[in-house]
Scaffold this motif. Structure first.
Motif, PDB file in Angstrom:
ATOM      1  N   LEU A 153     -11.348 -15.924  -1.098  1.00  0.00           N
ATOM      2  CA  LEU A 153     -11.322 -14.715  -1.913  1.00  0.00           C
ATOM      3  C   LEU A 153     -10.534 -14.996  -3.189  1.00  0.00           C
ATOM      4  CD1 LEU A 153     -10.440 -12.173   0.914  1.00  0.00           C
ATOM      5  CD2 LEU A 153     -12.650 -12.452  -0.209  1.00  0.00           C
ATOM      6  N   PRO A 154     -10.879 -14.332  -4.292  1.00  0.00           N
ATOM      7  CA  PRO A 154     -10.107 -14.525  -5.527  1.00  0.00           C
ATOM      8  C   PRO A 154      -8.689 -13.991  -5.366  1.00  0.00           C
ATOM      9  CG  PRO A 154     -11.772 -12.815  -5.812  1.00  0.00           C
ATOM     10  CD  PRO A 154     -11.983 -13.406  -4.456  1.00  0.00           C
ATOM     11  N   ALA A 155      -7.743 -14.606  -6.048  1.00  0.00           N
ATOM     12  CA  ALA A 155      -6.336 -14.227  -5.923  1.00  0.00           C
ATOM     13  C   ALA A 155      -6.111 -12.751  -6.244  1.00  0.00           C
ATOM     14  CB  ALA A 155      -5.473 -15.106  -6.822  1.00  0.00           C
ATOM     15  N   LEU A 156      -6.800 -12.217  -7.242  1.00  0.00           N
ATOM     16  CA  LEU A 156      -6.614 -10.806  -7.592  1.00  0.00           C
ATOM     17  C   LEU A 156      -7.016  -9.870  -6.463  1.00  0.00           C
ATOM     18  CD1 LEU A 156      -7.704 -10.661 -11.338  1.00  0.00           C
ATOM     19  CD2 LEU A 156      -5.409 -10.450 -10.390  1.00  0.00           C
ATOM     20  N   ALA A 157      -7.941 -10.289  -5.636  1.00  0.00           N
ATOM     21  CA  ALA A 157      -8.376  -9.452  -4.518  1.00  0.00           C
ATOM     22  C   ALA A 157      -7.419  -9.533  -3.336  1.00  0.00           C
ATOM     23  CB  ALA A 157      -9.780  -9.865  -4.069  1.00  0.00           C
ATOM     24  N   THR A 158      -6.529 -10.506  -3.342  1.00  0.00           N
ATOM     25  CA  THR A 158      -5.655 -10.704  -2.178  1.00  0.00           C
ATOM     26  C   THR A 158      -4.179 -10.502  -2.504  1.00  0.00           C
ATOM     27  OG1 THR A 158      -5.512 -13.076  -2.603  1.00  0.00           O
ATOM     28  CG2 THR A 158      -7.278 -12.311  -1.138  1.00  0.00           C
ATOM     29  N   ARG A 159      -3.902  -9.830  -3.592  1.00  0.00           N
ATOM     30  CA  ARG A 159      -2.501  -9.545  -3.925  1.00  0.00           C
ATOM     31  C   ARG A 159      -1.921  -8.578  -2.903  1.00  0.00           C
ATOM     32  NH1 ARG A 159      -2.625  -7.280  -9.832  1.00  0.00           N
ATOM     33  NH2 ARG A 159      -3.837  -5.769  -8.663  1.00  0.00           N
ATOM     34  N   CYS A 160      -0.730  -8.839  -2.443  1.00  0.00           N
ATOM     35  CA  CYS A 160      -0.069  -7.949  -1.474  1.00  0.00           C
ATOM     36  C   CYS A 160       0.051  -6.533  -2.036  1.00  0.00           C
ATOM     37  CB  CYS A 160       1.328  -8.464  -1.127  1.00  0.00           C
ATOM     38  SG  CYS A 160       1.412 -10.159  -0.560  1.00  0.00           S
ATOM     39  N   VAL A 161       0.380  -6.451  -3.319  1.00  0.00           N
ATOM     40  CA  VAL A 161       0.624  -5.162  -3.953  1.00  0.00           C
ATOM     41  C   VAL A 161      -0.638  -4.285  -3.984  1.00  0.00           C
ATOM     42  CG1 VAL A 161       0.187  -5.869  -6.340  1.00  0.00           C
ATOM     43  CG2 VAL A 161       1.921  -4.124  -5.861  1.00  0.00           C
ATOM     44  N   ASN A 162      -1.805  -4.872  -3.846  1.00  0.00           N
ATOM     45  CA  ASN A 162      -3.040  -4.074  -3.834  1.00  0.00           C
ATOM     46  C   ASN A 162      -3.032  -3.043  -2.712  1.00  0.00           C
ATOM     47  OD1 ASN A 162      -4.016  -5.556  -5.954  1.00  0.00           O
ATOM     48  ND2 ASN A 162      -5.510  -6.704  -4.761  1.00  0.00           N
ATOM     49  N   CYS A 163      -2.514  -3.421  -1.561  1.00  0.00           N
ATOM     50  CA  CYS A 163      -2.573  -2.543  -0.388  1.00  0.00           C
ATOM     51  C   CYS A 163      -1.206  -2.061   0.083  1.00  0.00           C
ATOM     52  CB  CYS A 163      -3.259  -3.259   0.766  1.00  0.00           C
ATOM     53  SG  CYS A 163      -4.912  -3.849   0.362  1.00  0.00           S
ATOM     54  N   HIS A 164      -0.180  -2.846  -0.160  1.00  0.00           N
ATOM     55  CA  HIS A 164       1.165  -2.521   0.323  1.00  0.00           C
ATOM     56  C   HIS A 164       1.977  -1.975  -0.843  1.00  0.00           C
ATOM     57  CE1 HIS A 164       0.470  -4.564   4.142  1.00  0.00           C
ATOM     58  NE2 HIS A 164      -0.196  -5.461   3.437  1.00  0.00           N
ATOM     59  N   ASP A 165       1.913  -0.672  -1.033  1.00  0.00           N
ATOM     60  CA  ASP A 165       2.585  -0.020  -2.151  1.00  0.00           C
ATOM     61  C   ASP A 165       4.093  -0.106  -1.981  1.00  0.00           C
ATOM     62  OD1 ASP A 165       3.310   1.509  -4.299  1.00  0.00           O
ATOM     63  OD2 ASP A 165       2.716   3.410  -3.401  1.00  0.00           O
ATOM     64  N   ALA A 166       4.747  -0.750  -2.932  1.00  0.00           N
ATOM     65  CA  ALA A 166       6.199  -0.909  -2.852  1.00  0.00           C
ATOM     66  C   ALA A 166       6.950   0.170  -3.612  1.00  0.00           C
ATOM     67  CB  ALA A 166       6.586  -2.268  -3.412  1.00  0.00           C
ATOM     68  N   SER A 167       6.259   0.932  -4.461  1.00  0.00           N
ATOM     69  CA  SER A 167       6.963   1.898  -5.294  1.00  0.00           C
ATOM     70  C   SER A 167       7.531   3.048  -4.473  1.00  0.00           C
ATOM     71  CB  SER A 167       6.041   2.429  -6.394  1.00  0.00           C
ATOM     72  OG  SER A 167       4.912   3.049  -5.817  1.00  0.00           O
ATOM     73  N   SER A 168       6.823   3.453  -3.442  1.00  0.00           N
ATOM     74  CA  SER A 168       7.375   4.472  -2.551  1.00  0.00           C
ATOM     75  C   SER A 168       7.813   3.753  -1.286  1.00  0.00           C
ATOM     76  CB  SER A 168       6.314   5.518  -2.209  1.00  0.00           C
ATOM     77  OG  SER A 168       5.324   4.946  -1.390  1.00  0.00           O
ATOM     78  N   GLY A 169       8.836   4.214  -0.650  1.00  0.00           N
ATOM     79  CA  GLY A 169       9.300   3.571   0.575  1.00  0.00           C
ATOM     80  C   GLY A 169       8.412   3.896   1.757  1.00  0.00           C
ATOM     81  N   ALA A 170       7.472   4.787   1.583  1.00  0.00           N
ATOM     82  CA  ALA A 170       6.650   5.250   2.699  1.00  0.00           C
ATOM     83  C   ALA A 170       5.405   4.396   2.871  1.00  0.00           C
ATOM     84  CB  ALA A 170       6.235   6.698   2.444  1.00  0.00           C
ATOM     85  N   GLN A 171       4.740   4.607   3.981  1.00  0.00           N
ATOM     86  CA  GLN A 171       3.495   3.886   4.254  1.00  0.00           C
ATOM     87  C   GLN A 171       2.390   4.481   3.396  1.00  0.00           C
ATOM     88  OE1 GLN A 171       2.711   3.084   8.320  1.00  0.00           O
ATOM     89  NE2 GLN A 171       0.512   3.157   8.076  1.00  0.00           N
ATOM     90  N   SER A 172       1.609   3.607   2.795  1.00  0.00           N
ATOM     91  CA  SER A 172       0.480   4.087   2.004  1.00  0.00           C
ATOM     92  C   SER A 172      -0.645   4.456   2.967  1.00  0.00           C
ATOM     93  CB  SER A 172       0.015   3.003   1.028  1.00  0.00           C
ATOM     94  OG  SER A 172      -0.655   1.978   1.723  1.00  0.00           O
ATOM     95  N   ALA A 173      -1.710   5.000   2.418  1.00  0.00           N
ATOM     96  CA  ALA A 173      -2.836   5.386   3.257  1.00  0.00           C
ATOM     97  C   ALA A 173      -3.530   4.157   3.848  1.00  0.00           C
ATOM     98  CB  ALA A 173      -3.830   6.199   2.436  1.00  0.00           C
ATOM     99  N   PHE A 174      -3.363   3.013   3.202  1.00  0.00           N
ATOM    100  CA  PHE A 174      -4.103   1.830   3.633  1.00  0.00           C
ATOM    101  C   PHE A 174      -3.271   0.830   4.421  1.00  0.00           C
ATOM    102  CE2 PHE A 174      -6.418  -2.169   2.878  1.00  0.00           C
ATOM    103  CZ  PHE A 174      -7.637  -1.794   3.409  1.00  0.00           C
ATOM    104  N   ALA A 175      -2.035   0.594   3.991  1.00  0.00           N
ATOM    105  CA  ALA A 175      -1.203  -0.432   4.639  1.00  0.00           C
ATOM    106  C   ALA A 175       0.272  -0.054   4.524  1.00  0.00           C
ATOM    107  CB  ALA A 175      -1.460  -1.781   3.984  1.00  0.00           C
ATOM    108  N   PRO A 176       1.096  -0.553   5.431  1.00  0.00           N
ATOM    109  CA  PRO A 176       2.520  -0.197   5.378  1.00  0.00           C
ATOM    110  C   PRO A 176       3.235  -0.833   4.187  1.00  0.00           C
ATOM    111  CG  PRO A 176       2.122  -1.842   7.078  1.00  0.00           C
ATOM    112  CD  PRO A 176       0.778  -1.432   6.557  1.00  0.00           C
TER     113      PRO A 176
END
Length: 162
Positions: A74-97
């Protein structure tokens, strides 16, 4: 009669050798202190570099990622951790913790498994094999990474520093 010591001033002849010995020890202790301080600076620089590398992997993606059961890279842009694991809020995102020190290192029940916590080796196992610390398989949507031990250590350092 007094002698002049180039290191310590005027002394009796019997004291000159003691003064020179003490002066040598002071210089050796000063040199050792400087070496230790330099070592601490180097260690801090290495940790800074490791954190920067971890942040780069988190934000820009890592090498050699694919989905479970598919060997296509997969291309690197598609596999960035930040894509699914939102760090801006301390809470779990709808997609990933969220990925931060509290979420990773505190005891939590995840994906229906028993309570567990991550350490560096269990995070690396999850990234490479898709198995969490409680031996529960993660969803296939989470990419599997061909990540080196050094890059995994850098990513772990970055995540637990947040």
């Amino acid at each position: 009669r007094l002698e002049r010591s180039p290191v310590a001033g005027w002394y009796k002849p019997s004291q000159v050798q003691e003064v020179r010995f003490a002066a040598r020890w002071r210089w050796m202790l000063l040199s050792l202190s400087l070496l230790l301080a330099a070592g601490a600076v180097v260690q801090q620089w290495r940790e800074h570099q490791r954190l920067q590398r971890g942040q780069l992997i988190y934000q820009q993606g890592g090498p050699g990622a694919s989905l479970a059961g598919d060997d296509s890279s997969l291309p690197a842009l598609a596999t960035r951790c930040v894509n699914c694991h939102d760090a801006s809020s301390g809470a779990q995102s709808a997609f990933a913790p969220a990925l931060n020190a509290a979420a990773l290192t505190q005891l939590h029940a995840r994906r229906g498994g028993p309570p567990s916590r991550y350490d560096q080796s269990s995070l690396c196992k999850l990234l490479r094999e898709g198995v969490d610390p409680a031996w529960v398989q993660i969803p296939r949507a989470m990419p599997r990474y061909s990540i080196s031990n050094e890059d995994c250590a850098a990513l772990w350092s970055y995540l637990v520093s947040r």
